[in-house]
Design an enzyme around this catalytic site. Structure first.
Site, PDB file in Angstrom:
ATOM      1  CD  GLU A  65       9.663  -7.114 -19.571  1.00 35.60           C
ATOM      2  OE1 GLU A  65       9.091  -6.023 -19.364  1.00 35.60           O
ATOM      3  OE2 GLU A  65       9.591  -8.066 -18.771  1.00 35.60           O
TER       4      GLU A  65
ATOM      5  NE  ARG B 279       4.041   2.241  -1.643  1.00 34.32           N
ATOM      6  CZ  ARG B 279       5.229   1.631  -1.589  1.00 34.32           C
ATOM      7  NH1 ARG B 279       6.174   1.991  -2.426  1.00 34.32           N
ATOM      8  NH2 ARG B 279       5.461   0.666  -0.725  1.00 34.32           N
TER       9      ARG B 279
ATOM     10  CD  GLU C 261       3.321  -5.819 -16.328  1.00 26.48           C
ATOM     11  OE1 GLU C 261       3.051  -5.689 -15.137  1.00 26.48           O
ATOM     12  OE2 GLU C 261       4.494  -5.779 -16.778  1.00 26.48           O
TER      13      GLU C 261
ATOM     14  CG  HIS D  22      10.016 -30.363 -28.758  1.00 25.04           C
ATOM     15  ND1 HIS D  22      10.442 -31.546 -29.303  1.00 25.04           N
ATOM     16  CD2 HIS D  22      10.959 -29.444 -29.047  1.00 25.04           C
ATOM     17  CE1 HIS D  22      11.618 -31.375 -29.881  1.00 25.04           C
ATOM     18  NE2 HIS D  22      11.961 -30.110 -29.749  1.00 25.04           N
TER      19      HIS D  22
ATOM     20  CD1 TRP E 261      -2.489  -4.390  -5.236  1.00 18.62           C
ATOM     21  CD2 TRP E 261      -1.891  -5.918  -3.721  1.00 18.62           C
ATOM     22  NE1 TRP E 261      -2.402  -5.607  -5.872  1.00 18.62           N
ATOM     23  CE2 TRP E 261      -2.045  -6.565  -4.972  1.00 18.62           C
ATOM     24  CE3 TRP E 261      -1.522  -6.694  -2.624  1.00 18.62           C
ATOM     25  CZ2 TRP E 261      -1.833  -7.937  -5.151  1.00 18.62           C
ATOM     26  CZ3 TRP E 261      -1.316  -8.059  -2.792  1.00 18.62           C
ATOM     27  CH2 TRP E 261      -1.468  -8.666  -4.048  1.00 18.62           C
TER      28      TRP E 261
ATOM     29  CG  ASN F 239       3.187  -0.793   2.682  1.00 17.26           C
ATOM     30  OD1 ASN F 239       2.626  -1.764   2.192  1.00 17.26           O
ATOM     31  ND2 ASN F 239       4.411  -0.404   2.327  1.00 17.26           N
ATOM     32  N   GLY F 240       2.058  -3.298   4.672  1.00 16.57           N
ATOM     33  CA  GLY F 240       2.774  -4.522   5.047  1.00 16.57           C
ATOM     34  C   GLY F 240       1.797  -5.589   5.500  1.00 16.57           C
TER      35      GLY F 240
ATOM     36  CE  LYS G  14       6.269  -4.164 -18.848  1.00 16.68           C
ATOM     37  NZ  LYS G  14       6.983  -5.172 -18.208  1.00 16.68           N
TER      38      LYS G  14
ATOM     39  CB  CYS H 269      -0.864  -0.021   1.256  1.00 16.83           C
ATOM     40  SG  CYS H 269      -1.739  -1.577   1.458  1.00 16.83           S
TER      41      CYS H 269
ATOM     42  CE  LYS I 208       7.084   0.863 -11.303  1.00 12.69           C
ATOM     43  NZ  LYS I 208       7.204   0.279 -12.627  1.00 12.69           N
TER      44      LYS I 208
HETATM   45  C1  AGP Z   1       6.671  -5.308 -14.268  1.00 11.47           C
HETATM   46  O1  AGP Z   1       6.106  -4.605 -15.272  1.00 11.47           O
HETATM   47  C2  AGP Z   1       5.837  -5.624 -13.148  1.00 11.47           C
HETATM   48  N1  AGP Z   1       5.323  -4.472 -12.578  1.00 11.47           N
HETATM   49  C3  AGP Z   1       6.465  -6.536 -12.118  1.00 11.47           C
HETATM   50  O2  AGP Z   1       6.669  -7.768 -12.733  1.00 11.47           O
HETATM   51  C4  AGP Z   1       7.813  -6.075 -11.546  1.00 11.47           C
HETATM   52  O3  AGP Z   1       8.802  -6.174 -12.499  1.00 11.47           O
HETATM   53  C5  AGP Z   1       8.173  -6.973 -10.371  1.00 11.47           C
HETATM   54  O4  AGP Z   1       7.160  -6.853  -9.405  1.00 11.47           O
HETATM   55  C6  AGP Z   1       9.528  -6.616  -9.784  1.00 11.47           C
HETATM   56  O5  AGP Z   1       9.484  -5.320  -9.284  1.00 11.47           O
HETATM   57  P1  AGP Z   1      10.855  -4.611  -8.879  1.00 11.47           P
HETATM   58  O6  AGP Z   1      11.674  -4.449 -10.118  1.00 11.47           O
HETATM   59  O7  AGP Z   1      10.421  -3.310  -8.277  1.00 11.47           O
HETATM   60  O8  AGP Z   1      11.536  -5.494  -7.872  1.00 11.47           O
END
Ligand code: AGP
Length: 590
Positions: free
Chosen positions: A464, A27, A471, A487, A73, A99-100, A468, A2, A585
């Site tokens: 990657e 966040r 998500e 395969h 979150w 937060n946590g 993208k 959060c 994030k």
């Molecule tokens: C990436 O687009 C995502 N938001 C997520 O996979 C992110 O890369 C992952 O949570 C790692 O975050 P960080 O680089 O802040 O450790």
């Protein structure tokens, strides 16, 4: 994970909290809330959904000298008004934001219920408010908070206000980020400097066992263990408030993709192809272990290619969430590299602490200055991408990938890669493929099956690219090695399938081409991203050309059209590109 924000000392409208919560709502955006003290009473508004919802609810709240806010979150209890923070003690005299995760909250809650405290939410956090209240019966307020902290297990960054002391906030943190803003005539606290930098560049990063008492004119910090007042460290922020502004962009994700030429130029200027990476390793390492999550993990896969081929050191790349619970082969000859944009990802921090405990030397490759992973590592390389607000990581991935190449060159003491300095202009060239990419996005948005493919380092780029698209657009997609297709996965292919192939490595292009022919033979559609001079017309007319560069640099360019593809597909499907559903994030819980 959060976002929490607080201020004391400045008479402010509730909107002051809302404005600054918005800067950290990447966040978590399941719900939001705030509390202020009006006429000696705590007044609270909270709502499921985005921070904006609070604006409609703050109606009769008056300006206040003290306020705390939260953007959530959800971990414990679904997104709802009642589970939103701030949480109040049963007597409504104390309010907290957290937060946590409080891991022992069930035990604490049942003990407090036996003592007559009521609970209204399903959250773990609410227990903190009643715990403080229970100790406040026999102690002064600061002592009551200290006693409550001693009972908590888990990760937490917490701010507490008490209606009996309307010009004071008490805060503490363990394994969760919390920054104090030390403006002259008022004080702030936040989970991220982005909501502090506009008001002051003087900050303190809270450490374990610290308890801070914030009032208008001063911040006093005591060590909870020794009860001694601490002479705490004050850092000067280098970030700018501009990072939190959109400027001419519609959203942060496109702003951050278009900032990639400048980000790469900053790294090259700052680190001079690796010479100025301030990395005085104490020894030669015979093994490197990289660990990270999500996009950072994908950068690690490209880093393995660089470190093995440029520095000739064996590298294993570990998913941090798996690394923490498996047998690992690490010793004091191992260099452990933790990669993280936020520098707060719980799994990655745990992995680094585990490796450190076993004896490895730890290098943190992070973007957020002063973050925990940076503060707890032996060596730090900042990726200099500036604040990244879009939840889907874009510019940070590019800066991680280039930084790993520079680290490899540093370890090798040589730089075999040509024309690195041309990268910023070459990225600008790639960004000019946006119109072509936009057209292809409309095709992608209609397909049943979309997958990414390649060989070698192109497969890592495919990983990657798939993340993208997933998500940002919520399209179920995957990446697969071109050679692996036959395969099993090739069974998926028909005329409603699109394969997006990345071909940048001359030494394996023929192999990949024959695999693409197998897709073609089964009516699968193909889109190619390449810098190679091959004639692909027998396979497809959808070829996204990127500039010719050294094969080592190709992964830094080839991902960009695929970031744009995910972005435009998401826009076509009317997704929230900056705040995709269910994400946040910084993932500060396991
Ligand atoms: C990436 O687009 C995502 N938001 C997520 O996979 C992110 O890369 C992952 O949570 C790692 O975050 P960080 O680089 O802040 O450790």
């Amino acid at each position: 994970m959060c976002g929490i924000f607080g201020y004391v000392g400045k008479s402010a409208e509730p909107d002051f909290i809302i404005k600054n919560l918005k800067k950290i709502d990447y966040r978590g955006y399941d719900s939001a809330g705030l509390s202020v003290i009006n006429y000696g009473q705590i007044k609270t508004v909270k709502s499921v959904g985005r921070v904006d919802k609070l604006t409609q609810k703050v109606g009769d709240l008056k300006p206040s000298l003290t306020g705390i806010g939260h953007t959530r979150w959800a971990t414990h209890g679904e997104p709802s008004d009642i589970n939103s923070h701030p949480h109040l003690s049963s007597n409504s005299k104390i309010a907290i934001v957290h937060n946590g995760i409080i891991e022992n909250y069930k035990k604490l809650k049942s003990d407090l219920i036996k003592k007559g405290y009521q609970f209204v939410s399903q959250t773990d956090s609410e227990v903190i408010a009643n715990l403080v209240a229970s100790y406040y019966k026999e102690n002064d307020f600061i002592e009551a908070v200290k006693k409550a902290v001693a009972d908590l297990e888990g990760s937490y960054a917490v701010a507490v206000i008490n209606q009996d002391q309307p010009e004071q906030i008490v805060a503490f943190a363990s394994q969760s980020p919390l920054i104090l803003g030390l403006a002259d005539d008022f004080k702030l606290l936040s989970s991220d400097v982005i909501s502090i930098v506009k008001y002051t560049d003087q900050v303190h990063y809270m450490n374990e066992n610290e308890l801070a008492v914030l009032t208008k004119d001063k911040v006093e910090i005591v060590d909870i263990k020794t009860n001694q007042t601490i002479d705490y460290k004050v850092d000067k922020l280098t970030q700018t408030a501009e990072a939190a502004e959109l400027g001419q962009f519609a959203d942060f994700t496109s702003k951050e993709i278009y900032s990639e030429p400048a980000v790469i130029k900053t790294i090259l200027d700052q680190y001079q192809e690796g010479d100025d990476l301030n990395l005085a390793f104490s020894k030669n390492f015979n093994k490197i272990v990289i660990s990270a999550c999500g996009t950072a993990y994908h950068a690690g896969l490209i880093g393995k290619h660089y470190l093995e081929n440029v520095a000739n050191i064996p590298v294993s790349v570990e998913l941090a969430s798996e690394f923490n619970y498996k047998k690992v082969f690490i010793d004091d000859q191992t260099l452990f590299i933790a990669i993280s944009q936020s520098g707060e990802t719980r799994d990655t921090l745990n992995a680094m602490l585990k490796a450190k405990q076993i004896g490895a030397e730890c290098l943190a490759l992070v973007n957020v200055i002063g973050s925990q992973i940076a503060r707890k590592a032996d060596y730090v390389v900042y990726t200099l991408a500036g604040t990244e607000v879009g939840v889907a990581s874009t510019k940070a991935y590019l800066s991680q990938t280039l930084s790993l190449l520079l680290i490899a060159q540093k370890l090798a003491g040589k730089s075999p890669v040509k024309d690195v300095s041309k990268l910023p202009d070459q990225i600008k060239q790639v960004l000019r493929t946006e119109d072509q990419v936009k057209k292809l996005a409309s095709q992608i948005a209609k397909q049943n099956v979309v997958f990414f493919t390649g060989r070698g380092v192109d497969l890592n780029t495919a990983d990657e690219a798939a993340l993208k698209l997933k998500e940002l657009s919520y399209i179920n997609t995957f990446a697969i090695g071109s050679g692996e297709l036959k395969h099993g996965t090739i069974a998926l292919i028909d005329q409603k399938t699109t394969a997006i192939a990345i071909l940048t490595q001359p030494n394996i292009v023929e192999k990949t081409l024959s695999n693409l022919k197998e897709i073609n033979a089964r009516d699968g559609k193909i889109i190619i991203v390449t810098n190679l001079d091959h004639d692909f017309s027998d396979l497809t007319s959808d070829v996204i050309k990127i500039p010719k560069v050294d094969p080592y640099l190709a992964p830094i360019l080839s991902i960009i059209p695929l970031q744009l593809l995910a972005y435009h597909t998401a826009k076509l499907l009317d997704r929230d590109v900056d705040k995709p559903r269910n994400l946040a994030k910084a993932v500060t819980v396991e």
